[in-house]
Write an enzyme that holds these catalytic residues in place. Structure first.
Site, PDB file in Angstrom:
ATOM      1  N   ARG A 211       1.421 -12.105   4.363  1.00 41.43           N
ATOM      2  CA  ARG A 211       2.883 -12.131   4.221  1.00 41.43           C
ATOM      3  C   ARG A 211       3.606 -11.963   5.554  1.00 41.43           C
ATOM      4  NH1 ARG A 211       4.265 -10.943  -1.174  1.00 41.43           N
ATOM      5  NH2 ARG A 211       6.424 -11.365  -0.542  1.00 41.43           N
TER       6      ARG A 211
ATOM      7  N   HIS B  98      -4.756 -16.105   9.026  1.00 38.71           N
ATOM      8  CA  HIS B  98      -3.733 -15.054   8.982  1.00 38.71           C
ATOM      9  C   HIS B  98      -4.146 -13.797   9.731  1.00 38.71           C
ATOM     10  CE1 HIS B  98      -1.663 -17.564   6.105  1.00 38.71           C
ATOM     11  NE2 HIS B  98      -2.658 -17.477   5.253  1.00 38.71           N
TER      12      HIS B  98
ATOM     13  N   PRO C  15       0.830  -1.211   0.000  1.00 35.44           N
ATOM     14  CA  PRO C  15       0.000   0.000   0.000  1.00 35.44           C
ATOM     15  C   PRO C  15       0.861   1.257   0.000  1.00 35.44           C
ATOM     16  CG  PRO C  15      -0.818  -1.600   1.585  1.00 35.44           C
ATOM     17  CD  PRO C  15       0.502  -2.111   1.112  1.00 35.44           C
ATOM     18  N   GLU C  16       0.514   2.198  -0.861  1.00 30.91           N
ATOM     19  CA  GLU C  16       1.226   3.463  -0.948  1.00 30.91           C
ATOM     20  C   GLU C  16       0.350   4.548  -0.332  1.00 30.91           C
ATOM     21  OE1 GLU C  16       2.722   3.968  -4.952  1.00 30.91           O
ATOM     22  OE2 GLU C  16       3.137   1.833  -5.147  1.00 30.91           O
TER      23      GLU C  16
END
Length: 288
Positions: free
Chosen positions: A112, A93, A2-3
């Protein structure tokens, strides 16, 4: 990852969803997510009983402001937050759960497992890692043409890696650097010191305009990004070059080219962002 537009969107949705909620307890299922304090039990104990006042953003980081504490969270590659009823089964997760007094939960999910959380006293978070070395916010008034040139114009490195460096300008990642450079007509392998004033003007405007449009569209869901309400961003439908290898350039119709610059996949239009001509012009300028 995410930016800025994606994190800004998460910030806004979380403000709607969790502001005013009181934390009853915290469950940490993956201790390495918690970077400060050292022990996850300390993290959980410190947050119990505190109320969330607002959610802010610094670069690609979320700042969750509580009464007397600040939680700094980085989503990294695929971290995401969501609010659920307490009796709803947690998804796979899900690594950190904030249990609220109203029988809802803020859950942090990260396939991740690269995300991080740091807990600070108010104000302390801006003086210590990971926020203490961050650069200019590109959507704030401080991001002027003069500030941009002052940070980068004298450097001999390639412009794309410089724009990705969070110590100069925060929030820009691979997607939006490629888009901004295309709209400014600048090849990502140009060195910063080779850019003319008019090019800096175009770059400054394109960075701000690209980010503003992306925020308005809720960010880009190129991979797995969703906001705090589970909704996808829509800016990926407006991308001009990123992810469009071999497709026609929207300006000249020639194929978009993909290369590697600074270790990152990079999308350009060789016609609209010429490199050789710029190098020749720069050599001529230096010779004179």
């Amino acid at each position: 990852m995410p930016e800025l537009p994606e994190v800004e969107t998460v910030k806004r949705t979380l403000n709607e969803l969790i502001t005013g909620k009181r934390i009853r307890s915290v469950t940490v299922k993956l201790p390495r997510i918690i970077q400060r304090p050292a022990e996850p039990e300390q993290f959980a104990d410190a947050l119990a009983g505190h109320t969330i006042q607002s959610v802010e953003r610094r670069g690609k980081f979320l700042r969750i402001l509580l009464d007397g504490l600040v939680l700094v969270s980085h989503l990294r590659m695929e971290g995401r937050y969501g609010v659920y009823a307490a009796d709803e089964p947690a998804e796979l997760h899900t690594h950190v759960i904030f249990h609220f007094d109203d029988d809802t939960e803020l859950r942090y999910k990260d396939v991740r497992q690269f995300g991080t959380m740091h807990l600070f006293m108010p104000g302390e978070e801006l003086e210590l890692p990971p926020l203490n070395k961050l650069g200019i916010e590109p959507l704030e008034p401080e991001f002027t043409l003069e500030a941009l040139r002052g940070k980068l114009a004298h450097r001999t490195s390639k412009i794309k890696p410089l724009l990705l460096n969070q110590e100069y300008i925060v929030g820009l990642g691979n997607i939006y650097v490629d888009e901004a450079l295309f709209q400014a007509g600048i090849h990502p392998e140009r060195t910063a010191d080779s850019l003319a004033k008019a090019e800096w003007e175009r770059l400054h405007e394109s960075i701000r305009a690209t980010l503003e449009r992306a925020v308005a569209a809720g960010g880009s869901s190129v991979k797995s990004y969703v906001n705090g309400q589970g909704e996808m961003g829509m800016f990926q439908h407006q991308l001009l070059v990123y992810g469009r290898k071999d497709e026609p350039c929207p300006s000249c119709g020639r194929p978009i080219h993909k290369s590697v610059v600074g270790g990152r996949g990079t999308h350009t239009c060789p016609h609209c962002q010429p490199l050789k001509a710029a190098r020749a012009a720069n050599k001529s300028k230096r010779a004179t």
